[in-house]
Enzyme design. Structure first.
Site, PDB file in Angstrom:
ATOM      1  N   CYS A 177      -1.898  -6.561   6.754  1.00 37.78           N
ATOM      2  CA  CYS A 177      -1.226  -7.807   6.362  1.00 37.78           C
ATOM      3  C   CYS A 177      -0.339  -8.415   7.429  1.00 37.78           C
ATOM      4  CB  CYS A 177      -0.427  -7.569   5.082  1.00 37.78           C
ATOM      5  SG  CYS A 177      -1.507  -7.220   3.689  1.00 37.78           S
TER       6      CYS A 177
ATOM      7  N   GLU B 235       0.862  -1.187   0.000  1.00 38.43           N
ATOM      8  CA  GLU B 235       0.000   0.000   0.000  1.00 38.43           C
ATOM      9  C   GLU B 235       0.892   1.228   0.000  1.00 38.43           C
ATOM     10  OE1 GLU B 235      -3.000  -0.106   3.081  1.00 38.43           O
ATOM     11  OE2 GLU B 235      -3.528  -2.142   2.528  1.00 38.43           O
TER      12      GLU B 235
ATOM     13  N   GLY C  28       1.807  -2.367  11.794  1.00 39.21           N
ATOM     14  CA  GLY C  28       0.349  -2.519  11.766  1.00 39.21           C
ATOM     15  C   GLY C  28      -0.072  -2.883  10.364  1.00 39.21           C
TER      16      GLY C  28
HETATM   17  N1  LIG Z   1      -3.770  -4.548   1.362  1.00 39.37           N
HETATM   18  C1  LIG Z   1      -2.582  -5.013   1.019  1.00 39.37           C
HETATM   19  O1  LIG Z   1      -1.568  -4.308   1.044  1.00 39.37           O
HETATM   20  C2  LIG Z   1      -2.429  -6.445   0.564  1.00 39.37           C
HETATM   21  C3  LIG Z   1      -1.256  -6.836  -0.101  1.00 39.37           C
HETATM   22  C4  LIG Z   1      -1.132  -8.148  -0.532  1.00 39.37           C
HETATM   23  C5  LIG Z   1      -2.159  -9.052  -0.271  1.00 39.37           C
HETATM   24  N2  LIG Z   1      -3.264  -8.657   0.396  1.00 39.37           N
HETATM   25  C6  LIG Z   1      -4.334  -9.640   0.607  1.00 39.37           C
HETATM   26  O2  LIG Z   1      -5.336  -9.433  -0.395  1.00 39.37           O
HETATM   27  C7  LIG Z   1      -6.636  -9.691   0.137  1.00 39.37           C
HETATM   28  C8  LIG Z   1      -7.505  -8.462  -0.009  1.00 39.37           C
HETATM   29  O3  LIG Z   1      -6.950  -7.433   0.779  1.00 39.37           O
HETATM   30  P1  LIG Z   1      -7.442  -5.914   0.646  1.00 39.37           P
HETATM   31  O4  LIG Z   1      -6.570  -5.108   1.517  1.00 39.37           O
HETATM   32  O5  LIG Z   1      -7.589  -5.560  -0.801  1.00 39.37           O
HETATM   33  O6  LIG Z   1      -8.909  -6.050   1.305  1.00 39.37           O
HETATM   34  P2  LIG Z   1     -10.069  -4.955   1.356  1.00 39.37           P
HETATM   35  O7  LIG Z   1     -10.777  -5.190   2.636  1.00 39.37           O
HETATM   36  O8  LIG Z   1      -9.537  -3.603   1.035  1.00 39.37           O
HETATM   37  O9  LIG Z   1     -11.041  -5.382   0.153  1.00 39.37           O
HETATM   38  C9  LIG Z   1     -11.759  -6.565   0.116  1.00 39.37           C
HETATM   39  C10 LIG Z   1     -13.036  -6.322  -0.692  1.00 39.37           C
HETATM   40  O10 LIG Z   1     -13.685  -7.571  -0.948  1.00 39.37           O
HETATM   41  C11 LIG Z   1     -15.076  -7.333  -0.979  1.00 39.37           C
HETATM   42  N3  LIG Z   1     -15.819  -8.606  -0.874  1.00 39.37           N
HETATM   43  C12 LIG Z   1     -16.032  -9.375   0.213  1.00 39.37           C
HETATM   44  N4  LIG Z   1     -16.748 -10.475  -0.123  1.00 39.37           N
HETATM   45  C13 LIG Z   1     -16.956 -10.415  -1.461  1.00 39.37           C
HETATM   46  C14 LIG Z   1     -17.604 -11.261  -2.392  1.00 39.37           C
HETATM   47  N5  LIG Z   1     -18.171 -12.398  -2.029  1.00 39.37           N
HETATM   48  N6  LIG Z   1     -17.627 -10.879  -3.694  1.00 39.37           N
HETATM   49  C15 LIG Z   1     -17.050  -9.725  -4.086  1.00 39.37           C
HETATM   50  N7  LIG Z   1     -16.420  -8.878  -3.240  1.00 39.37           N
HETATM   51  C16 LIG Z   1     -16.369  -9.217  -1.950  1.00 39.37           C
HETATM   52  C17 LIG Z   1     -15.290  -6.374   0.175  1.00 39.37           C
HETATM   53  O11 LIG Z   1     -16.532  -5.695   0.070  1.00 39.37           O
HETATM   54  C18 LIG Z   1     -14.074  -5.453   0.020  1.00 39.37           C
HETATM   55  O12 LIG Z   1     -14.377  -4.328  -0.792  1.00 39.37           O
HETATM   56  C19 LIG Z   1      -6.405 -10.147   1.574  1.00 39.37           C
HETATM   57  O13 LIG Z   1      -6.305 -11.544   1.596  1.00 39.37           O
HETATM   58  C20 LIG Z   1      -5.065  -9.528   1.923  1.00 39.37           C
HETATM   59  O14 LIG Z   1      -4.397 -10.240   2.921  1.00 39.37           O
HETATM   60  C21 LIG Z   1      -3.443  -7.370   0.795  1.00 39.37           C
END
Ligand SMILES: NC(=O)c1ccc[n+]([C@@H]2O[C@H](COP(=O)([O-])OP(=O)(O)OC[C@H]3O[C@@H](n4cnc5c(N)ncnc54)[C@H](O)[C@@H]3O)[C@@H](O)[C@H]2O)c1
Length: 444
Positions: A266, A158, A263
């Site tokens: 992840c 991020e 924090g």
């Molecule tokens: N944020 C990061 O920096 C990062 C980096 C690498 C990996 N990840 C991983 O990627 C994944 C997503 O993280 P994020 O930070 O983007 O999460 P986020 O909470 O920002 O977004 C998740 C989205 O999924 C949607 N959602 C939930 N159920 C759904 C469904 N059934 N159909 C469609 N949409 C649905 C939610 O409404 C939400 O908008 C997690 O597993 C996280 O660990 C995150």
């Protein structure tokens, strides 16, 4: 190529937008109708540098669309990316309900070959669960449709997500079918031109690779934080130690900054989830438990320093807080050290005047209106009449402040710096009482 992305959060929206930017036809599906509507209307639900312009450009070009209808999503893309959240369950393991809900809906609506790609961070064995779920739903429908499940963990950061996606260090593909590797190689080819970054492996190794990367980074941070506490007790300066060890190429300078704990969405949850995975198979992952425990302790360190300075008399005091997001260049406050600090200050009867360049709306969403929190619109405004300044997030705008102004605005010249942004000698010369991390020998 036609691509569907489930989840329009940090990972899904960035993935979808970057894939559209290189010419693919992308449909993003999010069950949050408010978020989808906002995106359809040209709004962006998160702050990520450069994202807004790219979303607008690709939406206008018709390559990027948004829906809340999963049936439309399944009908659209050969590639079905699952990028929904995997928050910690009550026991710290990854909660797979959102991932499996997507698998369920793909199974319900699929009527031709699809590649289902786990991009969410998921424990080893999740691809099998996704496959089982889709198979069960297809069977219940009496449908016989071919599909593959692939693990393609995401490594973006991020705050630098667009750059990370466009110029990845590596693209990890875990698959049991060489055909899917070739299809994904083609999809990712625009990001793979300079040299081959695609690392293909079996599915379980790919799933573990993501946890291994985050656990390693979290370990580096907790290690330095542990050392910073030792440095204080031993009368050493952790910043000098940092440079001293970073100069060894086997150690390197990156990710060895002492601070007030990690924090974000992840590291905390991924370290915990890996620890729980280990427990489930009867392995005691002692290092991971220590990494987590050190971090939880470190997130309390600013409060402890504040409390010690004011002899436990915090009731009625006001603290200026600079930085709410868990790191600079994001509005994400998930598991942010600022939350631990503010909540401890409130529990002790203190008030908070806080400013963050991007996370003000998020703070308002999390905490709502309360008498002991003023969310102000500038760093200077946070100082007015406060008893001390506490810096929690190292945004550039906080790095070189006007110390005279700080002194004029605070009731007493005291700074607690959770990110070692300032020079202790200079602050001392300027008449401040200055606390930082791993350099407070005089106060230990
Ligand atoms: N944020 C990061 O920096 C990062 C980096 C690498 C990996 N990840 C991983 O990627 C994944 C997503 O993280 P994020 O930070 O983007 O999460 P986020 O909470 O920002 O977004 C998740 C989205 O999924 C949607 N959602 C939930 N159920 C759904 C469904 N059934 N159909 C469609 N949409 C649905 C939610 O409404 C939400 O908008 C997690 O597993 C996280 O660990 C995150």
């Amino acid at each position: 190529m036609k691509v569907t992305i489930y989840g329009s959060g940090y990972v899904g929206l960035v993935t979808g937008t970057c894939l559209a930017e290189v010419g693919n036809d992308v449909l993003c599906v999010d069950i949050d109708e408010r978020k989808t509507k906002m995106l359809q209307d040209g709004g962006i639900p998160i702050y990520e540098p450069g994202l807004e312009d790219l979303v607008k450009k690709n939406t206008a070009a018709g390559r990027l669309r948004f829906t809340s209808d999963p049936a439309e999503g399944t009908a659209h893309g050969l590639f079905q990316f699952i990028a929904v959240g995997t928050p910690p369950d009550e026991d710290g393991s990854a909660d797979l309900q959102y991932v499996l809900a997507v698998a369920n809906s793909i199974g319900e609506h699929m009527d031709e070959y699809r590649i289902i790609i786990d991009k969410s961070t998921v424990p080893v064995g999740t691809a099998d669960k996704v496959r089982d779920k889709v198979n069960a739903v297809l069977k219940a429908r009496g449908a016989d449709v071919e599909f593959d499940v692939v693990s393609n963990p995401e490594f973006l950061k991020e705050g630098a997500a667009i750059d990370d996606f466009m110029k990845p260090d590596r693209i990890v593909i875990g698959t049991d079918n060489p055909r899917t590797t070739e299809l994904l190689r083609a999809l990712y080819s625009p990001f793979n031109r300079n040299h081959n970054r695609l690392v293909d492996m079996d599915i379980r190794s790919a799933e573990l690779t993501k946890y291994a990367a985050n656990a390693m980074l979290a370990t580096k941070i907790s290690f330095m934080n542990e050392l910073s506490n030792l440095a204080e007790l031993l009368g050493a300066d952790i910043e000098k130690v940092r440079v001293g060890i970073g100069s060894d190429p086997r150690i390197g300078y990156s990710f060895i900054y002492p601070g007030c704990g990690y924090g974000g969405s992840c590291f905390p949850k991924d370290v915990q989830a890996l620890e729980r995975t280990a427990n489930e198979i009867g392995y005691n992952a002692e290092l991971l438990s220590a990494v987590e425990a050190v971090n939880l302790r470190q997130k309390e360190i600013l409060f402890q320093k504040v409390n010690q300075h004011f002899n436990g008399e915090l009731k009625g005091k006001t603290f200026a807080i600079w930085g709410l997001a868990f790191k600079p260049n994001t509005d994400d406050m998930r598991a942010a050290p600022a939350r631990t600090l503010m909540e401890a200050l409130w529990a002790a009867g203190a008030k908070v005047q806080a400013y963050d360049p991007e996370a003000m709306e998020e703070a308002q969403r999390i905490y709502g209106d309360r008498d002991d929190l003023s969310l102000v619109d500038s760093a200077d405004a946070a100082l007015a009449g406060a008893d001390a300044l506490v810096t929690v997030t190292e945004w550039n705008v906080f790095r070189s402040p006007d110390f005279n102004l700080i002194k004029e605005n605070l009731t007493q010249p005291v700074i607690f710096d959770g990110r070692n942004m300032y020079d202790p000698e200079q602050l001392k010369a300027d008449g401040f009482t200055y606390y930082s991390i791993g350099r407070d020998t005089a106060h230990a």
